[in-house]
Scaffold this motif. Structure first.
Motif, mmCIF file in Angstrom:
data_model
loop_
_atom_site.group_PDB
_atom_site.id
_atom_site.type_symbol
_atom_site.label_atom_id
_atom_site.label_comp_id
_atom_site.label_asym_id
_atom_site.label_seq_id
_atom_site.Cartn_x
_atom_site.Cartn_y
_atom_site.Cartn_z
ATOM 1 N N VAL A 1 54.624 79.336 87.358
ATOM 2 C CA VAL A 1 54.345 80.729 87.008
ATOM 3 C C VAL A 1 52.866 80.925 86.688
ATOM 4 O O VAL A 1 52.266 81.938 87.055
ATOM 5 C CB VAL A 1 55.224 81.171 85.816
ATOM 6 C CG1 VAL A 1 54.806 82.547 85.320
ATOM 7 C CG2 VAL A 1 56.693 81.169 86.211
ATOM 8 N N SER A 2 52.270 79.956 85.999
ATOM 9 C CA SER A 2 50.852 80.098 85.626
ATOM 10 C C SER A 2 49.964 80.203 86.862
ATOM 11 O O SER A 2 48.982 80.953 86.872
ATOM 12 C CB SER A 2 50.415 78.907 84.770
ATOM 13 O OG SER A 2 50.558 77.683 85.485
ATOM 14 N N ILE A 3 50.292 79.473 87.909
ATOM 15 C CA ILE A 3 49.499 79.534 89.138
ATOM 16 C C ILE A 3 49.749 80.849 89.869
ATOM 17 O O ILE A 3 48.832 81.422 90.473
ATOM 18 C CB ILE A 3 49.815 78.321 90.039
ATOM 19 C CG1 ILE A 3 49.369 77.026 89.341
ATOM 20 C CG2 ILE A 3 49.140 78.449 91.398
ATOM 21 C CD1 ILE A 3 49.612 75.768 90.140
ATOM 22 N N ILE A 4 50.978 81.349 89.800
ATOM 23 C CA ILE A 4 51.260 82.664 90.398
ATOM 24 C C ILE A 4 50.382 83.729 89.746
ATOM 25 O O ILE A 4 49.744 84.547 90.429
ATOM 26 C CB ILE A 4 52.743 83.029 90.249
ATOM 27 C CG1 ILE A 4 53.619 82.040 91.031
ATOM 28 C CG2 ILE A 4 52.994 84.455 90.747
ATOM 29 C CD1 ILE A 4 55.104 82.268 90.836
ATOM 30 N N LYS A 5 50.338 83.723 88.419
ATOM 31 C CA LYS A 5 49.580 84.746 87.681
ATOM 32 C C LYS A 5 48.083 84.614 87.886
ATOM 33 O O LYS A 5 47.385 85.606 88.159
ATOM 34 C CB LYS A 5 49.897 84.646 86.185
ATOM 35 C CG LYS A 5 51.288 85.094 85.787
ATOM 36 C CD LYS A 5 51.469 84.968 84.281
ATOM 37 C CE LYS A 5 52.819 85.477 83.835
ATOM 38 N NZ LYS A 5 53.011 85.336 82.361
ATOM 39 N N ASN A 6 47.589 83.394 87.740
ATOM 40 C CA ASN A 6 46.142 83.202 87.678
ATOM 41 C C ASN A 6 45.472 82.996 89.028
ATOM 42 O O ASN A 6 44.263 83.213 89.153
ATOM 43 C CB ASN A 6 45.823 82.004 86.775
ATOM 44 C CG ASN A 6 46.329 82.192 85.358
ATOM 45 O OD1 ASN A 6 46.341 83.308 84.845
ATOM 46 N ND2 ASN A 6 46.760 81.119 84.727
ATOM 47 N N GLU A 7 46.232 82.581 90.021
ATOM 48 C CA GLU A 7 45.598 82.246 91.295
ATOM 49 C C GLU A 7 46.185 83.005 92.482
ATOM 50 O O GLU A 7 45.446 83.620 93.262
ATOM 51 C CB GLU A 7 45.685 80.735 91.539
ATOM 52 C CG GLU A 7 44.962 79.919 90.472
ATOM 53 C CD GLU A 7 44.960 78.438 90.762
ATOM 54 O OE1 GLU A 7 45.037 78.045 91.940
ATOM 55 O OE2 GLU A 7 44.890 77.645 89.794
ATOM 56 N N ILE A 8 47.501 82.962 92.626
ATOM 57 C CA ILE A 8 48.082 83.543 93.837
ATOM 58 C C ILE A 8 48.047 85.066 93.808
ATOM 59 O O ILE A 8 47.706 85.704 94.814
ATOM 60 C CB ILE A 8 49.519 83.017 94.044
ATOM 61 C CG1 ILE A 8 49.436 81.539 94.440
ATOM 62 C CG2 ILE A 8 50.253 83.832 95.105
ATOM 63 C CD1 ILE A 8 50.731 80.900 94.801
ATOM 64 N N ALA A 9 48.403 85.677 92.685
ATOM 65 C CA ALA A 9 48.378 87.145 92.623
ATOM 66 C C ALA A 9 46.990 87.710 92.946
ATOM 67 O O ALA A 9 46.872 88.626 93.765
ATOM 68 C CB ALA A 9 48.865 87.619 91.254
#
Length: 464
Positions: free
Chosen positions: A289-297
């Protein structure tokens, strides 16, 4: 009573004014700014060079050289001269600088970094280094040295090494000899450096670390190990995070050691103990989830095709695939979806995942960016541990001692087929991730590594 100027005098003044306007002398310095631009269009080196010549021109203000290149107007022309294609084509590109030589080395020490007695040997070493500190520490070397060197600096190096190395006896000798070379190599071995026998670069930096810092490293490691309850077995795996290395241990000897990439300073690899339960071949990757929020989104907001190009699918709570274009990636809801990357050459986990359930949801795995293992600095991941030669580690886990048997050739054939498979172990293998910046092995040999996460801060004193 004032005399009225005669007509002839007025005519003379008007004629002189018209003559000055015709020559344009007083006005050229302000109206000539476009002229340098025309000159800068020529395929010449950067136009900064002509500027110094203008102030040195002795000609009067009415002369052409001043009007063509005044010091003030030359500066705006500089950017225009670098844009034409012919200039770019004519300039020879500088050769790329060679990569700095690698200074670290994967240790060939057969002694595991972590053993049942490591806490006690490290605590004992901390007491010894406290005594060194109480005696005033050791001298600073300060200069690069190599075999053949002579003088007071060589004697200083001897005294510095002898503070930790009892094998070096004669500390007054000012001539480099074979014993000193051997002592330097022993030091490099303990610090995880290439054993060159030369004092320079990383070796010199490590020699000049104060004794007080080394004491704190040992004391901090011992304190962390106090609360580390690990169930050793006949076969186990140790990841010492500061060493960026993975030990496969069998009968208290390292049978395999691998270079590793661990968490960066913003995403620490955690200290933990777990058990390896399976080897996943051609795994998928579920994005945290942290990578979704901080990088992928943020990437999706800039490039809506990013997920498709990365072979990442979006799944809803029912496991159904969702069109990423239907999602508002600027909203908090975007992180509620499951993002799963297909297996394959571009998968972030590479071809192998070592499954070891734990509360941190981290594991060991392969990587498509294998070139990064060649770096001295390998604190680059989001917390998981990437293992160089992970197929070999998987083959050790699957050698029949802990469950099913698969050779490296078998595993590579399965990888090449593209088929996904989870091979479960019948005997789980203990695995420990530890953070040891200073430790002593069973034979009393003391090792040190850099405190990249800055965890050795005791009583407000940080590593220097």
């Amino acid at each position: 009573m004032k005399k009225t100027p005669s007509v002839s005098r007025l005519g003379f003044l008007i004629g002189a004014l018209l003559s000055m306007l015709a020559t344009g002398a007083p006005l050229r310095a302000e109206t000539a700014t476009p002229e340098p631009a025309a000159a800068s269009a020529q395929p010449a080196p950067t136009p900064v060079a002509p500027a110094p010549a203008a102030p040195s021109e002795p000609a009067p203000v009415t002369s052409a050289p001043v009007t063509s290149a005044p010091p003030v107007s030359a500066a705006p022309a500089a950017p225009q001269a670098t844009t034409p294609a012919p200039v770019q084509a004519a300039v020879k590109k500088p050769k790329p600088k060679p990569a700095p030589p690698r200074e670290t080395a994967l240790s060939d020490d057969p002694t595991p970094a972590l053993q049942p007695q490591t806490f006690f040997t490290t605590s004992k070493a901390a007491d010894r280094y406290r005594q060194i500190v109480d005696r005033g520490g050791w001298p600073r070397v300060g200069v690069s040295l190599r075999p053949g060197a002579k003088g007071a600096a060589v004697s200083t190096l001897r005294r510095r090494l002898a503070a930790e190395d009892d094998s070096l006896v004669d500390t007054a000798k000012e001539k480099w000899d074979a014993d000193l070379t051997a002592a330097v190599k022993r030091f490099q071995f303990r610090l995880g450096l290439k054993q060159t026998g030369v004092v320079a670069g990383a070796t010199l930096r490590e020699l000049d670390v104060p004794a007080e810092t080394r004491f704190h490293q040992l004391e901090s490691t011992a304190q962390r190990l106090t609360a580390f309850d690990f169930a050793f077995g006949p076969r186990y795996i140790v990841v010492n995070i500061p060493s960026t290395a993975v030990d496969a241990v069998e009968d208290d000897r390292v049978v395999r050691r691998y270079a590793a990439i661990v968490g960066d300073p913003e995403h620490h690899s955690p200290e933990l103990h777990a058990k390896v339960v399976a080897v996943n071949i051609n795994p998928t990757w579920t994005v945290p989830v942290s990578i979704i929020k901080n990088e992928i989104a943020p990437k999706m907001l800039k490039d809506p095709t990013y997920l498709q190009r990365s072979h990442i699918r979006v799944l809803n709570g029912h496991g159904e695939e969702v069109d990423p274009r239907s999602i508002n990636w600027a909203s908090e809801r975007a992180a509620q979806y499951t993002l799963r990357q297909d297996s394959g050459a571009d998968n972030s986990l590479g071809s192998i995942r070592i499954s070891m359930p734990n509360s941190h949801s981290v594991y060991m795995h392969d990587t498509p960016s294998r070139n990064l293992f060649a770096n001295d600095y390998r604190f680059l991941s989001h917390g998981c541990v990437r293992v160089q030669g992970v197929v070999d580690l998987a083959a050790w886990l699957l050698d029949g001692e802990s469950g099913p048997q698969m050779s490296k050739d078998d595993i590579n054939a399965k990888i090449a087929s593209g088929e996904r498979e989870e091979v479960r172990l019948t005997q789980h293998v203990p695995v420990a991730w530890v953070y040891m910046t200073g430790w002593a092995s069973a034979d009393g040999l003391v090792h040190f590594r850099d405190d990249v996460y800055h965890l050795d801060e005791i009583s407000g004193i940080a590593e220097q």
